[in-house]
Write a protein that holds these residues in place. Structure first.
Motif, short mmCIF file in Angstrom:
data_model
loop_
_atom_site.label_atom_id
_atom_site.label_comp_id
_atom_site.label_asym_id
_atom_site.label_seq_id
_atom_site.Cartn_x
_atom_site.Cartn_y
_atom_site.Cartn_z
N TYR A 66 2.77 -6.65 -6.94
CA TYR A 66 2.98 -5.97 -5.66
C TYR A 66 1.67 -5.34 -5.26
N SER A 67 1.30 -5.46 -4.00
CA SER A 67 0.04 -4.89 -3.54
C SER A 67 0.24 -4.28 -2.16
N GLN A 68 -0.30 -3.06 -2.00
CA GLN A 68 -0.21 -2.40 -0.71
C GLN A 68 -1.34 -1.38 -0.60
N ASP A 69 -2.04 -1.40 0.48
CA ASP A 69 -3.12 -0.44 0.75
C ASP A 69 -4.10 -0.33 -0.41
N GLY A 70 -4.50 -1.44 -0.97
CA GLY A 70 -5.49 -1.44 -2.04
C GLY A 70 -4.93 -1.13 -3.42
N GLU A 71 -3.64 -0.80 -3.51
CA GLU A 71 -3.02 -0.55 -4.80
C GLU A 71 -2.27 -1.81 -5.22
N SER A 72 -2.46 -2.20 -6.47
CA SER A 72 -1.82 -3.41 -6.98
C SER A 72 -1.04 -3.08 -8.25
#
Length: 112
Positions: free
Chosen positions: A70-76
């Motif tokens: 899962y990846s969102q706003d540079g966080e994975s």
């Protein structure tokens, strides 16, 4: 309420009963899967912490189930494909300790 559910709620810092049915399902599923891995009908008490740990993992993936990452706003975030990988050494040690291979047996040579 059962002891395992109480301990799981403490681990997850849940103080209400809103998710009790879901948490109990995760505990039951983890118990069933671990019994299959160990080839036992009754789960040994020393494996209860592993059941809770797997249930915590499952709950933390709630609504993200089926995703490998899962990846969102540079966080994975990447999820393990096996909830029990973290405890593979403990599971293997228990299996080795309980497979009767290392247990001796006295044999009377005159009775053989």
């Amino acid at each position: 309420m059962n002891d395992q559910l109480d301990k799981l709620k403490i681990a997850l810092q849940i103080t209400d009963n809103e998710h009790d049915d879901l948490l109990q399902l995760y505990l039951d599923d983890a118990t069933d899967f671990l019994k299959l891995r160990l080839s036992v009908h009754d789960l040994p008490d020393e494996m209860q912490a592993i059941v809770r740990g797997a249930a915590v993992k499952k709950f933390n993936r709630f609504k993200n189930e089926g995703m490998a990452s899962y990846s969102q706003d540079g966080e994975s975030i990447t999820f393990s494909s096996n909830d029990f990988d973290e405890w593979s050494n403990e599971i293997e040690q228990w299996k080795n300790d309980h497979n009767n291979v290392n247990q001796g047996m006295w044999v009377n040579p005159y009775e053989v």
